[in-house]
Design a protein around this motif. Structure first.
Motif, PDB file in Angstrom:
ATOM      1  N   PHE A 142       0.859  -1.272   0.028  1.00 32.06           N
ATOM      2  CA  PHE A 142       0.030  -0.224   0.157  1.00 32.06           C
ATOM      3  C   PHE A 142       0.858   1.198   0.181  1.00 32.06           C
ATOM      4  CE2 PHE A 142      -3.327  -3.030   1.545  1.00 32.06           C
ATOM      5  CZ  PHE A 142      -4.365  -2.282   0.751  1.00 32.06           C
ATOM      6  N   LEU A 143       2.103   1.155   0.659  1.00 34.66           N
ATOM      7  CA  LEU A 143       3.121   2.231   0.639  1.00 34.66           C
ATOM      8  C   LEU A 143       3.545   2.676  -0.716  1.00 34.66           C
ATOM      9  CD1 LEU A 143       4.577   1.982   4.116  1.00 34.66           C
ATOM     10  CD2 LEU A 143       3.176   3.786   3.344  1.00 34.66           C
ATOM     11  N   ALA A 144       4.021   1.262  -1.499  1.00 36.01           N
ATOM     12  CA  ALA A 144       4.933   1.451  -2.549  1.00 36.01           C
ATOM     13  C   ALA A 144       4.418   1.080  -4.022  1.00 36.01           C
ATOM     14  CB  ALA A 144       6.222   1.043  -2.412  1.00 36.01           C
ATOM     15  N   THR A 155       9.391  -3.223  -4.832  1.00 32.36           N
ATOM     16  CA  THR A 155       8.571  -3.377  -3.765  1.00 32.36           C
ATOM     17  C   THR A 155       8.753  -4.891  -3.279  1.00 32.36           C
ATOM     18  OG1 THR A 155       7.128  -1.889  -4.203  1.00 32.36           O
ATOM     19  CG2 THR A 155       6.358  -3.496  -2.671  1.00 32.36           C
ATOM     20  N   PHE A 156       8.900  -5.960  -4.430  1.00 37.77           N
ATOM     21  CA  PHE A 156       9.051  -7.188  -4.299  1.00 37.77           C
ATOM     22  C   PHE A 156      10.349  -7.376  -3.589  1.00 37.77           C
ATOM     23  CE2 PHE A 156      10.428 -11.374  -5.500  1.00 37.77           C
ATOM     24  CZ  PHE A 156       9.395 -12.177  -5.199  1.00 37.77           C
ATOM     25  N   ALA A 205      11.013  -9.331  -0.005  1.00 41.27           N
ATOM     26  CA  ALA A 205      11.583 -10.378  -0.131  1.00 41.27           C
ATOM     27  C   ALA A 205      12.629 -10.233   1.202  1.00 41.27           C
ATOM     28  CB  ALA A 205      12.337 -10.817  -1.279  1.00 41.27           C
ATOM     29  N   ALA A 206      13.498  -9.245   0.947  1.00 40.78           N
ATOM     30  CA  ALA A 206      14.500  -8.732   2.201  1.00 40.78           C
ATOM     31  C   ALA A 206      14.002  -9.067   3.540  1.00 40.78           C
ATOM     32  CB  ALA A 206      15.197  -7.589   1.909  1.00 40.78           C
ATOM     33  N   TYR A 245      -2.128  -9.753  -4.156  1.00 38.91           N
ATOM     34  CA  TYR A 245      -2.131  -8.117  -4.032  1.00 38.91           C
ATOM     35  C   TYR A 245      -1.945  -7.792  -5.535  1.00 38.91           C
ATOM     36  CZ  TYR A 245      -1.093  -3.380  -2.964  1.00 38.91           C
ATOM     37  OH  TYR A 245      -1.140  -1.867  -2.793  1.00 38.91           O
ATOM     38  N   SER A 246      -1.027  -8.152  -6.080  1.00 38.75           N
ATOM     39  CA  SER A 246      -0.783  -7.725  -7.548  1.00 38.75           C
ATOM     40  C   SER A 246      -2.044  -7.832  -8.656  1.00 38.75           C
ATOM     41  CB  SER A 246       0.559  -8.421  -8.397  1.00 38.75           C
ATOM     42  OG  SER A 246       1.544  -8.127  -7.506  1.00 38.75           O
ATOM     43  N   THR A 247      -2.737  -8.871  -8.324  1.00 34.40           N
ATOM     44  CA  THR A 247      -3.889  -9.170  -9.182  1.00 34.40           C
ATOM     45  C   THR A 247      -5.187  -8.829  -8.810  1.00 34.40           C
ATOM     46  OG1 THR A 247      -4.383 -11.508  -8.116  1.00 34.40           O
ATOM     47  CG2 THR A 247      -2.806 -11.589 -10.091  1.00 34.40           C
TER      48      THR A 247
END
Length: 383
Positions: free
Chosen positions: A86-88, A94-95, A99-100, A129-131
Motif C-alpha cells: 500500500f505504501l509503494a 517493492t517485491f 523479500a529482504a 495483491y498484484s492481481t
C-alpha cells in the motif's frame, strides 16, 4: 506392500503409526478443502489443506506449537506485503524489499522451523495483491490468506486431537531398550575375549569403534524420551491411562542417564584395551590371565543386567526389578572378586600403560550405575 499392511494391522509399530498419520492427514486436508472451497469459495483454497497437513505433528503438543508458529509466520509475511504494497505499490523494487524483510524476519528463533514460511506467505500475498483491482479486494484477499491458514491449522489440530491422538510414551521404554541392547551386545563380545586372553589389535579396535558409535543411539534415545513426554501434553487419551504413567518418565530419564554413563565407561574401557594388547605374561613374568578371567565373569553379569533392561516394560517392572536386584548382587560379588584378585597379584594399577587400573575403576563405576538403576526401577515398581 501386502506385508507392510499386514504389519500395520498386526501390531502397534512404525507401519501402523505411518498409516494413521496418512489417514488423519487426508481427513484434515479434505475437511479443510471443503470449508475453504465449497463454503467460503476462497480464491486460494489450497492454503487451508496445505496448512492442515503441515502441522499434523507426531504429538498433540507439537501440533499446537507448530500451529502457533506457522500462523505467526504467515501473518508476519502478509503484514509485510500489506504494509509495503500500500505504501509503494506492486513493482519489482517493492517485491525485493518484501523479500529482504520477510527473509530477515524468518531468521527469528521464536519461529523455529516455520521461519521459512514468512517469505513463502509474503510471496503468495504479493501475487494475490498484484492481481487484485481495488483496495477493498486487496485487503479482503490478504486477510483471506490468514483466515485460510487459521482454518487449516484449526482443522489439523482438532483431527490430531480427536482421531486416535498419538500416545508415544512407549518411545521412552524403546530408547532404554536400545541403549541396553547396545551395551549388552558390546559387553557380550568383550568378556569372552578377556576370558580367553584373545585381545588382538583388530578386535580391540572394533570394540573402540562400536563404543564411539553409541553417541548416535544416545541422541536418539533422548529424542524418544522427549517425544514420550510431549505425547501426554493436552492428550485426552491420558485420562484413560493409569495415573503413574507420566511420573514414570522421571524414572526412565534416570535409567537412561545411567545407561549413557555406562556406555561412556565402556568406551573408556575399550580405549584402554585398544592401547594395550594383552599378553599372557608381563615384563616381570607374572601371569595375569586369572585376573582377566575374573574380570570376564564380572562383565558376564553386566551383560545379564543389560539383558534385563532390554526387555523393560511398564507392565513387568516388579518382576524386572527383582531380576535386576538378583543380578546386581551377583555382579557386586564378582566385582569384589576382581578387586581381591588384583590385590593378590599385586597388579600395577597405577601404571597408565596397562589397563588393570582402568578395569578396576570402571568395574566400580559400572556397579554404582547399575545399583542406581535398580533402585530407580524398584521405586517405580512399587508405586
Amino acid at each position: 506392500m501386502r506385508q507392510w499392511w499386514g504389519r500395520a494391522f498386526g501390531s502397534a509399530g512404525h507401519e501402523r503409526h505411518t498409516a494413521l498419520l496418512i489417514a488423519k492427514s487426508t481427513l484434515a486436508a479434505t475437511v479443510s478443502w471443503v470449508i475453504s472451497y465449497n463454503l467460503l469459495q476462497a480464491r486460494s483454497p489450497a492454503f487451508a489443506p496445505f496448512s492442515a497437513v503441515l502441522i499434523m505433528q507426531v504429538t498433540i503438543y507439537q501440533s499446537l506449537v507448530q500451529s502457533l508458529r506457522y500462523v505467526g509466520a504467515v501473518a508476519a509475511g502478509v503484514a509485510v506485503q500489506a504494509a509495503l504494497g500500500f505504501l509503494a505499490g506492486p513493482d519489482v523494487l517493492t517485491f525485493a524489499l518484501v523479500a529482504a524483510i520477510a527473509l530477515t524476519i524468518g531468521r527469528w528463533p521464536a519461529l523455529g522451523a516455520q521461519g521459512s514460511q514468512v517469505a513463502t506467505a509474503a510471496f503468495f500475498a504479493f501475487s494475490t495483491y498484484s492481481t487484485a483491482t481495488t483496495d477493498t479486494e486487496k485487503i479482503t484477499q490478504l486477510g483471506q490468506i490468514v483466515l485460510l491458514v487459521l482454518i487449516g491449522c484449526g482443522v489439523g489440530f482438532l483431527v490430531n486431537l480427536t482421531v486416535f491422538p498419538p500416545m508415544r510414551y512407549r518411545s521412552a521404554e524403546y530408547g532404554i531398550r536400545t541403549l541396553a541392547h547396545a551395551l549388552s551386545d558390546l559387553v557380550s563380545d568383550v568378556y569372552p575375549a578377556l576370558r580367553d586372553g584373545d585381545l588382538d589389535r583388530e578386535r580391540t579396535e572394533q570394540w573402540r569403534a562400536r563404543a564411539a558409535q553409541t553417541e548416535g543411539l544416545i541422541t536418539q534415545a533422548r529424542s524418544g524420551l522427549q517425544t514420550a513426554k510431549e505425547s501426554l501434553y493436552y492428550n485426552p487419551r491420558r485420562l484413560l491411562r493409569r495415573g503413574r504413567v507420566p511420573t514414570a518418565f522421571d524414572g526412565y530419564a534416570s535409567v537412561m542417564e545411567a545407561l549413557e554413563r555406562t556406555l561412556h565407561q565402556m568406551a573408556s574401557l575399550t580405549r584402554s584395551l585398544d592401547r594395550w594388547r594383552a599378553d599372557r605374561e608381563d615384563e616381570n613374568g607374572a601371569d595375569h590371565r586369572p585376573f582377566l578371567a575374573c574380570y570376564a565373569r564380572f562383565l558376564e553379569s553386566v551383560a545379564a543386567l543389560a539383558g534385563v533392561l532390554e526387555e523393560l516394560t511398564e507392565e513387568s517392572l516388579a518382576d524386572q526389578a527383582r531380576q535386576l536386584r538378583e543380578w546386581a548382587d551377583e555382579a557386586q560379588r564378582r566385582r569384589e572378586q576382581v578387586a581381591d584378585e588384583a590385590e593378590r597379584q599385586n597388579l600395577p594399577l597405577t601404571d597408565p600403560a596397562r589397563p588393570y587400573g582402568v578395569l578396576v575403576i570402571e568395574a566400580t563405576r559400572l556397579m554404582e550405575e547399575f545399583q542406581h538403576t535398580c533402585d530407580v526401577i524398584q521405586d517405580h515398581a512399587g508405586d
